[in-house]
Design an enzyme around this catalytic site. Structure first.
Site, short mmCIF file in Angstrom:
data_model
loop_
_atom_site.label_atom_id
_atom_site.label_comp_id
_atom_site.label_asym_id
_atom_site.label_seq_id
_atom_site.Cartn_x
_atom_site.Cartn_y
_atom_site.Cartn_z
N GLY A 13 28.96 63.52 91.77
CA GLY A 13 29.91 63.45 92.89
C GLY A 13 31.02 64.47 92.85
N PRO A 65 25.45 65.19 87.75
CA PRO A 65 25.88 66.06 88.85
C PRO A 65 24.71 66.70 89.59
CG PRO A 65 26.12 67.20 86.76
CD PRO A 65 25.55 65.85 86.45
N GLY A 66 24.82 66.86 90.89
CA GLY A 66 23.81 67.57 91.66
C GLY A 66 24.45 68.78 92.32
N ARG A 67 25.30 68.47 93.28
CA ARG A 67 25.93 69.52 94.09
C ARG A 67 26.66 70.57 93.24
NH1 ARG A 67 27.75 68.36 99.27
NH2 ARG A 67 27.78 66.15 98.72
N ARG A 90 23.45 69.19 107.25
CA ARG A 90 24.76 68.69 106.80
C ARG A 90 25.85 68.75 107.88
NH1 ARG A 90 27.49 70.38 103.03
NH2 ARG A 90 27.97 68.31 102.25
N TYR A 98 27.07 65.02 108.69
CA TYR A 98 28.34 64.61 108.08
C TYR A 98 29.53 65.43 108.59
CZ TYR A 98 24.72 63.75 104.47
OH TYR A 98 23.58 63.42 103.79
N CYS A 131 16.58 70.80 120.64
CA CYS A 131 16.96 70.17 121.90
C CYS A 131 17.89 68.99 121.68
CB CYS A 131 15.71 69.75 122.65
SG CYS A 131 14.60 71.13 122.81
N GLU A 132 19.00 69.23 121.03
CA GLU A 132 19.99 68.18 120.76
C GLU A 132 21.36 68.82 120.75
OE1 GLU A 132 19.60 65.06 118.43
OE2 GLU A 132 17.41 65.09 118.28
N TYR A 149 21.53 69.90 98.94
CA TYR A 149 21.26 69.07 100.12
C TYR A 149 20.99 69.95 101.35
CZ TYR A 149 23.20 65.77 96.82
OH TYR A 149 23.43 65.04 95.68
#
Ligand code: LLP
Length: 420
Positions: free
Chosen positions: A239, A287-289, A325, A329, A355-356, A384
């Site tokens: 995190g 940890p990832g990010r 992302r 978010y 188309c959004e 991510y």
């Protein structure tokens, strides 16, 4: 650490001009810097100053096999959240005893596979899951090592979707129940209780939040031991926030102030380590990010510049199917041209082709005036990014390449429409 910068007005990664990479491999394209990835792994490992620990890289952040192999080569372990991630981690050279398995919804076949492969431990999320792991271990003639994930009820800040440690979130066991659940777990014949685990959220940028979590965990270890429950492992989760704003700069680009954050992964580890050491437990983090975010960028090409009632839309050839992302978010990614030159600035929405209306990379963003055909980089897209990409609108997933010194290697081919 910082492998992306402008040289003679051209954005480079490890000295390689990204414009040439975009021209050779096409866009949208994920580009990674090997040196940046290795530096981030080493930076985190050095912060432990020789204290025994295990860093489990959270494979969900980016599970490209080539990148996983590099991380395994640095001696890190892996935390996985599915059978697929476990398979990829094993294939990429992570030893089973340096793999943990997290997640609220482990399927029976996934549990059996992990037991059969002899992973270090499961981070368990519920009483029912404990019973199921015990039953499957009995059936397969194994014994499962487990840590109990504790819901510390700490507000980690940031986007609600990535907060994991509030009482209303689906994760972990409530503090008050931990002792009784662990006591029950110790009585299960095919379970070996190792300790406790907590992961309070993602992209946390205030050091105090982690200090509170560490305090709470250490206090819990003390209470559990006082109640006669042994605790051998403490896994502090991941995190750790990273800088997204103003990652690269150039005098001809709008000034972008970095976000206000008072931690880096290593400063944070140094701050919480003395507390965690008090427990004399086997210490782990996940940890990832903070390992992979800065190593990657997403390159896209400008298709159209569209003006409508005073508003400017810059339509690019990558969209929310490539990097979700910002849409999901409202995450911020710095967006810069691969070649800078003297030109006026304007405020634009950078949008994708889908188309959004939610298909955007940036809203009301100050940018140099970009022309059709120009390449842009979305910075800090290594975590991510690709893993959350999709085939929405029957669009093929992007290719991934790795810069290694002067070499550029394809580490995942662009999908073809025949594969759809
Ligand atoms: N451990 C567990 C059990 C996790 O669920 C996660 C991330 C991590 C470790 C690694 O967290 P990190 O160090 O990367 O923050 N898709 C969102 C982030 C979701 C995080 C999910 N869990 C985003 O793009 O911001």
């Amino acid at each position: 650490m910082h492998e992306y910068s402008y040289t003679n007005n051209v954005l480079t990664g490890e000295g390689v001009e990204l414009r040439a990479v975009a021209q050779e491999f096409g866009t949208p394209l994920y580009v990674y810097s090997k040196q940046s990835l290795l530096d981030h792994c080493r930076h985190i490992e050095r912060a432990f100053e020789g204290h025994p620990h295990v860093t489990y890289y959270a494979a969900k952040a980016n599970a490209n096999r080539r990148l996983l192999r590099l991380i395994a080569g640095e001696g890190l372990g892996a935390d996985v959240g599915s059978r697929g991630e476990l398979y990829l981690a094993l294939e990429s050279g992570f030893p089973p005893d340096r793999i943990t398995y997290s997640g609220v919804g482990k399927r029976d076949d996934e549990i059996a596979y992990a037991l059969q492969r002899g992973i270090h431990a499961f981070n368990v999320e519920s009483v029912e899951e404990l019973d199921i792991i015990d039953q499957i271990a009995a059936r397969t003639g194994t014994r499962a090592r487990i840590l109990l994930r504790v819901n510390l009820d700490i507000d980690a800040g940031g986007h609600a979707y990535v907060s994991t440690s509030l009482r209303q979130n689906k994760f972990g066991i409530a503090r008050q129940q931990v002792a009784s659940v662990l006591r029950g777990a110790s009585a299960l014949p095919h379970i070996e209780v190792r300790g406790i685990h907590s992961h309070i959220g993602s992209q946390i940028i205030r050091g105090e939040t982690f200090l509170r979590a560490a305090e709470a965990l250490v206090a819990m270890v003390r209470e559990l031991r006082a109640a006669g429950i042994p605790v051998h492992d403490v896994d502090f989760g991941g995190g750790f926030g990273v800088q997204y704003r103003g990652y690269v700069s150039h005098p001809l680009l709008p000034v972008e102030e970095p976000e206000e954050m008072n931690l880096s992964a290593s400063s944070l580890i140094k701050a919480v380590l003395p507390m965690l050491r008090e427990t004399e437990c086997r210490i782990a983090i996940q940890p990832g990010r903070s390992i992979i975010a800065h190593a990657g960028v997403l390159l896209v090409k400008a298709l159209y510049r569209k003006e409508m009632e005073g508003k400017v839309f810059l339509v690019v050839d990558g969209g929310m199917n490539d990097l979700i992302r910002p849409s999901l978010y409202h995450s911020y990614h710095q967006i810069v041209p691969l070649v800078v030159e003297e030109r006026s600035h304007e405020t634009v929405d950078v949008v994708g082709p889908l188309c959004e209306s939610g298909d955007f990379f940036a809203l009301d963003r100050a940018m140099p005036r970009v022309q059709r055909g120009e390449y842009l980089a979305l910075m800090c897209a290594g975590a991510y990014g690709y893993v959350l990409s999709s085939n929405y609108n029957a669009r093929v997933r992007a290719a991934e390449v790795l810069i290694d010194g002067s070499r550029v290697e394809v580490i995942r081919n662009r999908e073809t429409i025949e594969q759809l």
